[in-house]
Design an enzyme around this catalytic site. Structure first.
Site, PDB file in Angstrom:
ATOM      1  N   LYS A  71       0.811  -1.232   0.000  1.00 26.78           N
ATOM      2  CA  LYS A  71       0.000   0.000   0.000  1.00 26.78           C
ATOM      3  C   LYS A  71       0.843   1.280   0.000  1.00 26.78           C
ATOM      4  CE  LYS A  71      -3.248  -1.504   3.156  1.00 26.78           C
ATOM      5  NZ  LYS A  71      -4.435  -1.330   3.981  1.00 26.78           N
ATOM      6  N   ASN A  91      -4.945   2.244  -1.547  1.00 25.60           N
ATOM      7  CA  ASN A  91      -5.533   0.896  -1.647  1.00 25.60           C
ATOM      8  C   ASN A  91      -6.369   0.706  -2.905  1.00 25.60           C
ATOM      9  OD1 ASN A  91      -7.889   2.246  -1.066  1.00 25.60           O
ATOM     10  ND2 ASN A  91      -8.384   1.089   0.776  1.00 25.60           N
ATOM     11  N   ASP A 106     -10.405   3.837   2.575  1.00 24.77           N
ATOM     12  CA  ASP A 106     -10.775   3.619   3.986  1.00 24.77           C
ATOM     13  C   ASP A 106     -11.445   4.864   4.568  1.00 24.77           C
ATOM     14  OD1 ASP A 106      -9.980   1.013   4.201  1.00 24.77           O
ATOM     15  OD2 ASP A 106      -8.021   1.452   5.078  1.00 24.77           O
ATOM     16  N   ARG A 160       3.740   7.412  18.352  1.00 21.21           N
ATOM     17  CA  ARG A 160       2.985   7.283  17.089  1.00 21.21           C
ATOM     18  C   ARG A 160       1.770   8.226  17.094  1.00 21.21           C
ATOM     19  NH1 ARG A 160       1.702   1.306  15.218  1.00 21.21           N
ATOM     20  NH2 ARG A 160       1.857   2.138  13.124  1.00 21.21           N
TER      21      ARG A 160
END
Ligand code: NAP
Length: 280
Positions: A71, A91, A106, A160
C-alpha cells in the site's frame, strides 16, 4: 470484441495471496447490476510490484485494489489524490485520462458507514480515537474532513500518536494510553482502530458506561463481527457502526471507478459476507 465492449477486469494486488472478501463483494455487485466484468487476486512479490503496476493496462486491468505489503509503495508508483497522500498509503488504483491514479478508500468507508449507521453523528465537539496505526490515519483524516472540532488520540505507543497529531495539526490532541478512561465522558464519538478485540487478540478493556448517553461507538475490527466493545455499547443502547460496514463501504468507490456504476451496500451483500466471515 472491441475494447469498449470487452468485459472489464480489476484485481487485488497483494503478497502473499491472502484470503480476501473483495472478490466476493465485487462479484456480487457485478452479478446483481448485470455488469460484464471480473475481479481476480494477483499475488505479486515486492520485487515485481513496479513492473506489475506499470503494465497494469497491458495486462488487461482497468484498475486494482492494493493490500499488504504494497500500500505504501503503490503511492509512489501512481498519482495519488489528497486522501492517499495524507494517509501515506493507497488501496485503490484506476486510470484517469491515461494516467494511473490512486486513492485510499478507507476514509469514505469509515465516513459512509457512520452516515448509514448513525445519521447525524457528526454534530459533535469531540471524538476519541484509540490507535495510531494505518487505519487511524484514515479515520482522523476523515473526521477532520467532516469538520470535527477536536479529536483526542490515544495510542499504546505515545510517539505514534504524537507523530500523527504533528501531521494533522492542533485539532488532533495526543494523550497517553492510560488517560483514555478519563476522556470517555467527553467522547461523543468513540472509534476503536486498534487490533484489540480482534479474534486472537486481547479484548479492549473499556467501560462504555462512562460514555455520554448519546455517544456513538465505531469499531474497525470485523473478525469477530460483534466485538466485546460493540456488544457492550449495544447493551447500553448506544448507536454503533461496525467494521464489516466499513469494509463494504470502502469497496464502493473502486467498483464505481472501474465498472462505471455506483453499487449499494445492501442487507443481501452484508449477509453474504457475514456468511463468509462466520464460516472462516
Ligand atoms: P496497525 O497499523 O498495525 O495498527 C495497530 C494499532 O493497534 C496500533 O495503534 C497499535 O498500537 C494498536 N495495538 C495493537 N496491539 C495492542 C495492544 N495489545 N494494546 C494496545 N494497542 C494495541 O493496524 P491497522 O491497519 O490500523 O488495523 C487495525 C485494525 O483495524 C485491524 O483489526 C484491522 O483489521 C482493522 N481494519 C479494518 C478496516 C475495515 O474496513 N473495517 C480497515 C482497516 C483496518 P502501537 O502503535 O502501540 O503498536
Amino acid at each position: 470484441m472491441s475494447t469498449a465492449t470487452r468485459p472489464r477486469l480489476a484485481c487485488l494486488i497483494g503478497w502473499p495471496a491472502a484470503h480476501s472478501r473483495s472478490p466476493l463483494i465485487h462479484h456480487h455487485w457485478l452479478r446483481t447490476l448485470g455488469v460484464p466484468g471480473g475481479y481476480v487476486i494477483e499475488a505479486v512479490p515486492p520485487d515485481e510490484l513496479q513492473d506489475f503496476v506499470f503494465r497494469l493496462a497491458l495486462r488487461g486491468f482497468v484498475g486494482a485494489n492494493v493490500t499488504i505489503p504494497h500500500k505504501e509503495r503503490a503511492l509512489a508508483l501512481t498519482n495519488p489524490d489528497s486522501r492517499a497522500r495524507a494517509i501515506g498509503a493507497a488501496n485503490t488504483l484506476w486510470f484517469e485520462d491515461g494516467e494511473l491514479r490512486s486513492t485510499n478508500t478507507d476514509v469514505e468507508g469509515f465516513l459512509n458507514n457512520l452516515d448509514a449507521s448513525a445519521p447525524g453523528w457528526e454534530e459533535i465537539e469531540e471524538a476519541l480515537v484509540l490507535g495510531a496505526g494505518g487505519s487511524a490515519r484514515a479515520v482522523v483524516f476523515g473526521l477532520l474532513e467532516r469538520g470535527i472540532p477536536r479529536v483526542q488520540l490515544v495510542n499504546r505507543t505515545h510517539e505514534r500518536a504524537q507523530a500523527l497529531a504533528d501531521q494533522f495539526g492542533d485539532k488532533v490532541r495526543p494523550a497517553p494510553w492510560q488517560s483514555f478512561t478519563d476522556l470517555l465522558p467527553r467522547a461523543q464519538l468513540l472509534v476503536n482502530t486498534t487490533s484489540l478485540g480482534m479474534r486472537g487478540q486481547p479484548p479492549l478493556e473499556l467501560d462504555v458506561g462512562r460514555l455520554p448517553d448519546r455517544a456513538v461507538v465505531a469499531e474497525l475490527v470485523y473478525v469477530p463481527l460483534v466485538t466485546p466493545l460493540l456488544a457492550s455499547a449495544r447493551t447500553r443502547g448506544l448507536r454503533t457502526a461496525d467494521g464489516l460496514g466499513m469494509l463494504l463501504h470502502q469497496a464502493v468507490r473502486g467498483f464505481e471507478l472501474w465498472f462505471g456504476r455506483r453499487p449499494q451496500v445492501t442487507p443481501e451483500l452484508r449477509a453474504l459476507v457475514e456468511g463468509d466471515l462466520t464460516s472462516a
